[in-house]
Design a protein around this motif. Structure first.
Motif, PDB file in Angstrom:
ATOM      1  N   UNK A   1      -7.689 -10.952  -0.668  1.00 26.85           N
ATOM      2  CA  UNK A   1      -8.718 -10.698   0.343  1.00 26.85           C
ATOM      3  C   UNK A   1     -10.014 -11.437   0.018  1.00 26.85           C
TER       4      UNK A   1
ATOM      5  N   UNK B   1       8.677  -9.241  -3.418  1.00 28.09           N
ATOM      6  CA  UNK B   1       7.921  -7.991  -3.393  1.00 28.09           C
ATOM      7  C   UNK B   1       6.432  -8.294  -3.305  1.00 28.09           C
TER       8      UNK B   1
ATOM      9  N   UNK C   1       3.752  -7.157  -0.329  1.00 32.39           N
ATOM     10  CA  UNK C   1       2.460  -6.515  -0.597  1.00 32.39           C
ATOM     11  C   UNK C   1       1.316  -7.386  -0.101  1.00 32.39           C
TER      12      UNK C   1
ATOM     13  N   UNK D   1      -1.135   0.101   7.417  1.00 33.85           N
ATOM     14  CA  UNK D   1      -2.469   0.587   7.062  1.00 33.85           C
ATOM     15  C   UNK D   1      -2.943   1.612   8.097  1.00 33.85           C
TER      16      UNK D   1
ATOM     17  N   UNK E   1      -1.156   4.809   7.517  1.00 29.29           N
ATOM     18  CA  UNK E   1      -1.637   5.535   6.350  1.00 29.29           C
ATOM     19  C   UNK E   1      -2.930   6.259   6.683  1.00 29.29           C
TER      20      UNK E   1
ATOM     21  N   UNK F   1       5.204   5.395   7.971  1.00 27.09           N
ATOM     22  CA  UNK F   1       5.114   4.960   6.568  1.00 27.09           C
ATOM     23  C   UNK F   1       6.508   4.911   5.941  1.00 27.09           C
TER      24      UNK F   1
ATOM     25  N   UNK G   1       8.364   1.495   4.430  1.00 27.16           N
ATOM     26  CA  UNK G   1       8.779   1.367   3.031  1.00 27.16           C
ATOM     27  C   UNK G   1      10.275   1.085   2.940  1.00 27.16           C
TER      28      UNK G   1
ATOM     29  N   UNK H   1      11.786  -2.390   1.451  1.00 27.43           N
ATOM     30  CA  UNK H   1      12.694  -2.357   0.304  1.00 27.43           C
ATOM     31  C   UNK H   1      14.031  -2.969   0.674  1.00 27.43           C
TER      32      UNK H   1
ATOM     33  N   UNK I   1      13.741  -6.615   0.534  1.00 25.52           N
ATOM     34  CA  UNK I   1      13.717  -7.058  -0.861  1.00 25.52           C
ATOM     35  C   UNK I   1      15.117  -7.048  -1.465  1.00 25.52           C
TER      36      UNK I   1
ATOM     37  N   UNK J   1      12.400  -2.066  -6.155  1.00 32.56           N
ATOM     38  CA  UNK J   1      12.660  -2.610  -4.819  1.00 32.56           C
ATOM     39  C   UNK J   1      11.537  -2.263  -3.845  1.00 32.56           C
ATOM     40  N   UNK J   2      10.740  -1.235  -4.175  1.00 23.75           N
ATOM     41  CA  UNK J   2       9.659  -0.848  -3.267  1.00 23.75           C
ATOM     42  C   UNK J   2       8.417  -1.659  -3.614  1.00 23.75           C
ATOM     43  N   UNK J   3       7.919  -2.461  -2.683  1.00 21.88           N
ATOM     44  CA  UNK J   3       6.724  -3.261  -2.981  1.00 21.88           C
ATOM     45  C   UNK J   3       5.582  -2.365  -3.476  1.00 21.88           C
ATOM     46  N   UNK J   4       4.924  -2.790  -4.556  1.00 23.09           N
ATOM     47  CA  UNK J   4       4.034  -1.867  -5.266  1.00 23.09           C
ATOM     48  C   UNK J   4       2.878  -1.344  -4.421  1.00 23.09           C
ATOM     49  N   UNK J   5       2.316  -2.199  -3.548  1.00 23.31           N
ATOM     50  CA  UNK J   5       1.172  -1.712  -2.770  1.00 23.31           C
ATOM     51  C   UNK J   5       1.618  -0.678  -1.743  1.00 23.31           C
ATOM     52  N   UNK J   6       2.780  -0.910  -1.133  1.00 21.73           N
ATOM     53  CA  UNK J   6       3.289   0.076  -0.179  1.00 21.73           C
ATOM     54  C   UNK J   6       3.523   1.409  -0.868  1.00 21.73           C
ATOM     55  N   UNK J   7       4.145   1.345  -2.046  1.00 26.34           N
ATOM     56  CA  UNK J   7       4.422   2.570  -2.787  1.00 26.34           C
ATOM     57  C   UNK J   7       3.120   3.291  -3.129  1.00 26.34           C
TER      58      UNK J   7
ATOM     59  N   UNK K   1       0.105   3.039  -1.667  1.00 22.34           N
ATOM     60  CA  UNK K   1      -0.639   3.647  -0.557  1.00 22.34           C
ATOM     61  C   UNK K   1       0.104   4.847   0.003  1.00 22.34           C
ATOM     62  N   UNK K   2       1.432   4.844  -0.078  1.00 24.67           N
ATOM     63  CA  UNK K   2       2.170   6.020   0.385  1.00 24.67           C
ATOM     64  C   UNK K   2       1.833   7.225  -0.479  1.00 24.67           C
ATOM     65  N   UNK K   3       1.797   7.014  -1.798  1.00 31.47           N
ATOM     66  CA  UNK K   3       1.498   8.139  -2.695  1.00 31.47           C
ATOM     67  C   UNK K   3       0.092   8.666  -2.444  1.00 31.47           C
TER      68      UNK K   3
ATOM     69  N   UNK L   1      -1.702   8.321   0.293  1.00 38.33           N
ATOM     70  CA  UNK L   1      -1.799   8.888   1.631  1.00 38.33           C
ATOM     71  C   UNK L   1      -1.300  10.326   1.639  1.00 38.33           C
TER      72      UNK L   1
ATOM     73  N   UNK M   1      -7.583  -3.162  -3.888  1.00 35.07           N
ATOM     74  CA  UNK M   1      -6.887  -3.326  -2.607  1.00 35.07           C
ATOM     75  C   UNK M   1      -6.789  -1.991  -1.880  1.00 35.07           C
TER      76      UNK M   1
ATOM     77  N   UNK N   1      -8.355  -1.262   1.713  1.00 36.11           N
ATOM     78  CA  UNK N   1      -7.578  -0.874   2.892  1.00 36.11           C
ATOM     79  C   UNK N   1      -7.964   0.509   3.393  1.00 36.11           C
TER      80      UNK N   1
ATOM     81  N   UNK O   1      -7.425   3.248   1.640  1.00 39.13           N
ATOM     82  CA  UNK O   1      -6.468   4.229   1.132  1.00 39.13           C
ATOM     83  C   UNK O   1      -6.728   4.538  -0.332  1.00 39.13           C
TER      84      UNK O   1
END
Lengths: 551, 314, 294
Positions: free
Chosen positions: B145, B248, B252, B271, B274, B282, B286, B290, B293, C132-138, C140-142, C144, C225, C229, C231
């Motif tokens: 960003x 991955x 992100x 976003x 969320x 959400x 995810x 995944x 990926x 397998x879960x992209x780290x930022x998605x994981x 922000x889900x947690x 959120x 990040x 965002x 979050x």
């Protein structure tokens, strides 16, 4: 000397080209056309570096510091890189120790040979293929049409080295440099490759610069020999003259260190108690896949052996014979699938690790690689006392004993607080032996324990093992691929092939009068078997002398 | 070979199964009432009950899971709590910007990074090598960003070469599409270039030390030929592997880039979801990310068959 | 010919080793200096900031840099410099906290997976799934779901980092347990615990230190990040990401609100990565030794 093919004059090679840090120091040698010159020496002698510098392939960290390398009068050290490229494979070629890693794993072997033609000739694709197939037949490869499209991993070690030789000689260079080309191969394969090199040399008139550490190989292949030591020439002689009358003490020492193939006289041990007995010992590896059929590999089968106190039993065999598997089963580093192992009367083959623990003390092992067998982060004293303290010996008492043991294996007792990297390979192997006998074992397993050592160091360690056995009266199980080592140290010898016992009996019988085809082939393949190096004469003369003494 | 491919496919299934289980449990195991979390602090009891009903939170937990999985396998990802639209439709309408951005980024990165890595390894220790390494460490360190806003400031606001933000579909013409996707791609690609250039250099250095490279030189081949035909060809497996793992990072990175450049893609959708605690959305995003990926890495595993004969003939 | 893998000479003391790393190149020295500055800024924030970071001043909104406000002010007239300095605290806390937590967790799981074959298969599937879960998605889900606080942010950032540590430790353990010295210890009757702690664990320390620095950098980035965002940690708290998030709307009026924290953030991450690379080069003799072999 105007017809000298390769004339190396006063060659120096230094770290970073620095004359103050030379690893090859003023080396001079000459090779005539069609001649085989052996460059022999122990590790650190600079023999491989000399060879690489002829080809212009020295590692980046090293550079020539002085001298000339003249190939037909042209200096390789001052030639342009373009000129060097043009000479490689056409005027001089090189083959290496490890044929597996010397071939690209992702290209077909035929294409890898054809690439030489592509780089140096104007032949079209079809003609190239034809030449390659001819050459592959020439080095006695089978089914060349299909082998052409194989990848290196699909070939055996000997076949790979044949591919390397085909690649090196396809353009009929006048000089072939062979850097320990048979060291990584089994002894029977080694014999075939040596024969092939000799044959091609005669046919093509190629001169060979043959680098080796093995006096047996020297006796097989050399016309002339140059002995190197720490980057300097000790002496250059015709092979027969060197083997009969070495001039320098170092050459003498090297030759004397080569174990004799004549088996040791048998010792009377039949009344001693049995320390190890296996009955139908077997190990089968099962690999199961979800969708592939489970494959099973029989690593060892129906091994029956008996070892008495103070006795040495050698298990010999080529790679894949199962000799190490047997050793590792007996130490219970792996769990055998069938049969029984009795150590001093206790059955240990099938008991649990927990129940095994009290019996661990009785069997100790020394491994092949001296650089990996001691934990590099721990002081050697700590490594030695680890076992005894596991069995409740107080730390201080264990340390005192460790000090005695260090002296027993010929090292200063004050060196206990040093780390492994402060010792040489041979010294580390001594420490590993000290660690093993610190447990007062009944049985010591030596798994190729001297194979990684230089021949002079090997002789010392063998002597040490023999000495320790005499003093402590332990049973020694000696795993080796080297018949000479087996002949020197073993009372009994077991020959294994493909996981099965081929022959088993007293060393004098098995090695002196082999009953099976395979054992005979093994003995015949032992390089330099006609020479009794330690006595500087051919075996026939030794035999005659022995007969004379007896009569 | 076929056995290997089947084995890889079968190995991917439990991975996806675990992802699904994890996503499912995430909501249920979070301390507190899931309905309250979703509805926010100001929710009335009636609203909470409605949410519980809609998410099936009143059933026993294993029943919930089985129902949920069955729905997923049927392609039913549920409906948005906020808008009531089926989640799958929401995602579908947002796919184009995301896919465009991901594809342009990957293509551009590979085209730039692999040659950079090869040259750096070949010229190890020279100024060129150092420059490539500098680019790669900076690429790793400067957040997307930050790069994005610097790009906007310079190229959009001061120079006026590109529109500041927004997206046009490729169906509206290549020009407007390219104009708007260019800056986001550049911002995102730096990270990926850094990743691929670095692994290419490291693997090349390793392989240039292999015996068979020495053999190739001993054959009298030219440096370029040794480099391209022997070294780079043998590097293919590690490079392709890292491209897969880097996927991955791309996913992100897309989330962030879309926010900076106001692209109406999956990232923005996430976003927004969320911030609105729109949990079904959400969850779906995810799972989808995944899945992408896992599938990409599965394809790469299968690609090994073509890149490495040792796997082909095992 | 020499295959000596061990360092030559005696083992130098830790401090000497550290000094060697810091002064290995001018860039690394500079990076280490920047890190030192940042740590000092975090510790002494109340003393070096000219204003209270939360002090609203409606009269001086969105000012550019001046003598009174070195880096200008934000939309509420708060002093940007003071807010950035306070933001250092959150960033460092999250970075160090996540690195320590992820390394310890990953070490424990990795040792178990590497040494106990039966648990390995299950643990590795879990790890594969998490990776397998992209780290930022994981993350922000947690956040959120569990509400934004520094603790949930820490957890959300740590969890996606653990699988990589597990993999690293497991691979080190798997290759180390094949070493003859480990087999010799087994033959000497050493207990599993002793083999783990004495022979296997020390092998993991060097790679874990390196991995730890990378996690620290990555955690600081992800925290920024998340805040950016919307979050992350609640918007009133001065974090670098929060400052930038607020700056988005006013970007065209005062780009400094995004630019300055972005610069500090970039320099911090860059410095950590550079120091991490230097530590790796010092601890991994393979890279340094290249070319001298044979």
């Amino acid at each position: 000397m105007s017809d000298t093919l390769l004339d190396i004059r006063n060659l120096g090679i230094g770290l970073g080209g620095d004359p103050a840090h030379e690893v090859v120091k003023g080396l001079t040698l000459g090779i005539q056309p069609g001649e085989t010159m052996c460059l022999v020496g122990e590790s650190g002698s600079g023999k491989s570096l000399t060879a690489l510098s002829v080809m212009g392939l020295l590692p980046k960290a090293l550079a020539p510091t002085r001298g000339q390398i003249l190939l037909k009068g042209e200096d390789m050290l001052t030639a342009s890189s373009k000129r060097m490229r043009g000479l490689r494979a056409t005027a001089m070629s090189m083959i290496f120790q490890e044929p597996m890693t010397a071939l690209s794993p992702v290209h077909r072997v035929g294409d890898q040979i054809a690439e030489v033609l592509d780089a140096h000739t104007n032949l079209d694709g079809k003609a190239r293929r034809k030449r390659v197939l001819e050459m592959m037949e020439h080095v006695h490869l089978p089914n060349v049409e299909s082998l052409y499209y194989s990848y290196p991993h699909q070939l055996s070690g000997g076949q790979r080295q044949r591919i390397m030789i085909a690649m090196a000689l396809i353009l009929r260079p006048q000089l072939l440099i062979a850097d320990e080309p048979t060291t990584a191969l089994d002894v029977t394969t080694q014999k075939q490759i040596l024969t092939l090199i000799r044959e091609l040399r005669e046919e093509q008139g190629t001169a060979v610069l043959f680098i080796t550490h093995d006096m047996g190989v020297v006796a097989e292949i050399a016309d002339d020999v140059t002995v190197l030591r720490l980057g300097e020439v000790e002496e250059t002689r015709p092979v027969d003259a060197l083997l009969r009358q070495p001039k320098t003490p170092y050459s003498r020492k090297l030759l004397q260190a080569v174990p004799s193939l004549i088996p040791r006289p048998p010792r009377k041990l039949n009344d001693r108690p049995i320390v190890l007995q296996t009955t139908d010992l077997g190990m089968t590896y099962e690999s199961s896949g979800w969708f592939r059929k489970g494959r099973s590999v029989v690593a060892a089968k129906e091994v029956n052996l008996t070892l008495r106190q103070g006795q040495t039993l050698g298990i010999v065999g080529e790679s894949g014979s199962g000799k190490s598997t047997v050793a590792r089963c007996i130490v219970r580093l792996i769990d055998p699938t069938t049969g029984s192992i009795r150590i001093s009367g206790t059955e240990v083959a099938s008991i649990s690790q927990r129940a095994l623990k009290p019996h661990r003390r009785k069997v100790q092992i020394v491994f092949q690689d001296p650089f990996r067998s001691l934990n590099p982060r721990i002081e050697v004293g700590e490594s030695i006392i680890e076992g005894p303290t596991n069995f409740g010996v107080p730390r201080r008492k264990a340390m005192d004993r460790a000090r005695e043991l260090m002296e027993l294996v010929g090292l200063p007792g004050s060196a206990l607080d040093r780390y492994p990297h402060q010792f040489s390979g041979g010294q580390r192997q001594r420490i590993a032996i000290a660690r093993a006998i610190a447990m007062d074992p009944d049985l010591l397993v030596a798994d190729e324990a001297v194979s990684a050592l230089d021949v002079s160091v090997q002789a010392q360690v063998l002597e040490l093992l023999d000495d320790i056995q005499k003093r402590l009266g332990i049973g020694l199980l000696f795993i080796t691929h080297d018949l000479r080592v087996a002949a020197q140290i073993c009372d009994d010898v077991m020959v294994m092939q493909h996981g099965k016992v081929v022959e088993y009996g007293p060393a004098a019988t098995v090695l002196g009068d082999p009953k099976t085809e395979y054992t005979r082939a093994l003995i015949e393949a032992a390089p330099g078997r006609d020479w009794d190096f330690g006595n500087f004469r051919p075996v026939s003369e030794t035999m005659a002398a022995m007969k004379q003494q007896q009569s | 070979m076929l056995g290997y491919i089947v084995q890889r496919i079968l190995a991917a299934i439990p991975v996806m199964g675990f992802v699904a289980l994890f996503v499912f449990l995430l909501l249920r195991l979070t301390p507190g009432d899931p309905a309250a979390i979703i509805a926010g602090d100001a929710a009335t009891p009636a609203q909470l009950a409605a949410i519980r009903e809609r998410l099936g939170l009143t059933d026993p937990i294993h029943v919930q899971f089985i129902n949920w999985i069955t729905d997923l396998l049927r392609g039913d990802f549920g409906v948005s709590i906020i808008s009531g639209t089926p989640v799958i439709n929401m995602i579908g309408s947002r796919l184009e910007p995301t896919i465009s951005l991901a594809l342009t980024t990957i293509t551009l990165s590979i085209i730039i990074a692999v040659p950079l890595g090869v040259i750096a390894a070949w010229k190890q220790g020279t100024i060129i090598d150092r420059l490539v390494m500098a680019i790669s460490v900076v690429g790793f360190s400067v957040p997307i960003f930050v790069i994005g806003y610097v790009m906007i400031q310079i190229f959009a606001m001061q120079l006026g070469w590109f529109p500041v933000q927004g997206f046009r579909s490729i169906t509206e013409g290549l020009g407007p599409f390219a104009q708007r996707i260019f800056l986001p791609t550049i911002s995102l690609t730096l990270l990926y270039i850094a990743l691929i250039a670095r692994i290419t250099r490291t693997s090349m250095l390793e392989i240039l030390n292999e015996d068979y490279v020495r053999t190739a030189h001993a054959k009298g081949l030219t440096d370029t030929r040794v480099l391209m035909r022997h070294a780079l060809r043998n590097c293919a497996v590690p490079i392709v592997t890292v491209i897969g793992i880097g996927f991955a990072l791309i996913i992100s990175g897309v989330v962030v880039t879309e926010s900076v450049f106001n692209l109406p893609g999956i990232g923005r959708l996430t976003v927004d979801a969320v911030l609105a605690r729109d949990y079904p959305v959400i969850q779906a995003v995810i799972l989808l990310a995944s899945l992408v990926y896992v599938v990409v890495n599965l394809l790469i595993d299968i690609a090994y068959v073509f890149l490495d004969p040792r796997i082909r003939y095992q | 010919m020499s295959t000596q893998a061990a360092p030559s000479g005696g083992s130098p003391s830790r401090i000497a080793q550290l000094r060697e790393i810091v002064f290995s190149s001018p860039i690394v020295t500079f990076a280490a200096l920047m890190l030192l500055l940042i740590v000092l800024a975090a510790i002494f924030a109340p003393w070096i900031t000219p204003y209270d970071p939360a002090r609203l001043s409606p009269g001086t909104r969105l000012r550019p840099a001046s003598d009174a406000h070195w880096l200008g002010t934000d939309a509420f007239g708060r002093d940007l410099f003071s807010r950035i300095v306070y933001g250092t605290r959150i960033s460092l806390a999250v970075g160090i906290g996540a690195a320590v937590a992820a390394v310890l967790l990953g070490l424990a799981v990795g040792l178990i997976a590497g040494f106990f074959r039966t648990l390995d298969a299950i643990l590795m599937r879990v790890v594969d799934g998490l990776m397998a879960i992209p780290n930022i998605l994981l993350a922000i889900a947690i956040v959120a779901l569990s509400g934004a606080s520094i603790w949930t942010v820490l957890v959300a950032i740590t969890i996606p980092e653990v699988p990589r540590v597990v993999r690293l430790v497991r691979s080190v353990v798997l290759s180390a347990r094949e070493e003859p010295y480990v087999e010799a210890a087994i033959a000497a009757g050493s207990s599993t615990w002793r083999i783990l702690t004495r022979h296997l664990l020390p092998n993991t320390i060097a790679p874990l230190i390196v991995q730890g620095t990378y996690i620290c950098a990555s955690a600081i980035l992800i925290e920024a990040i998340l805040s950016f965002l919307g979050a992350g940690i609640s918007p009133e708290t001065p974090t670098w990401g929060n400052i930038m998030a607020e700056g988005r709307i006013y970007f065209q009026i005062n780009p400094g609100i995004i630019f300055w924290p972005g610069l500090v953030l970039s320099i911090t991450i860059l410095s950590i990565n550079l120091v991490g690379d230097a530590v790796r080069d010092a601890l991994d003799p393979r890279m340094a030794k290249r070319g001298i072999d044979r």
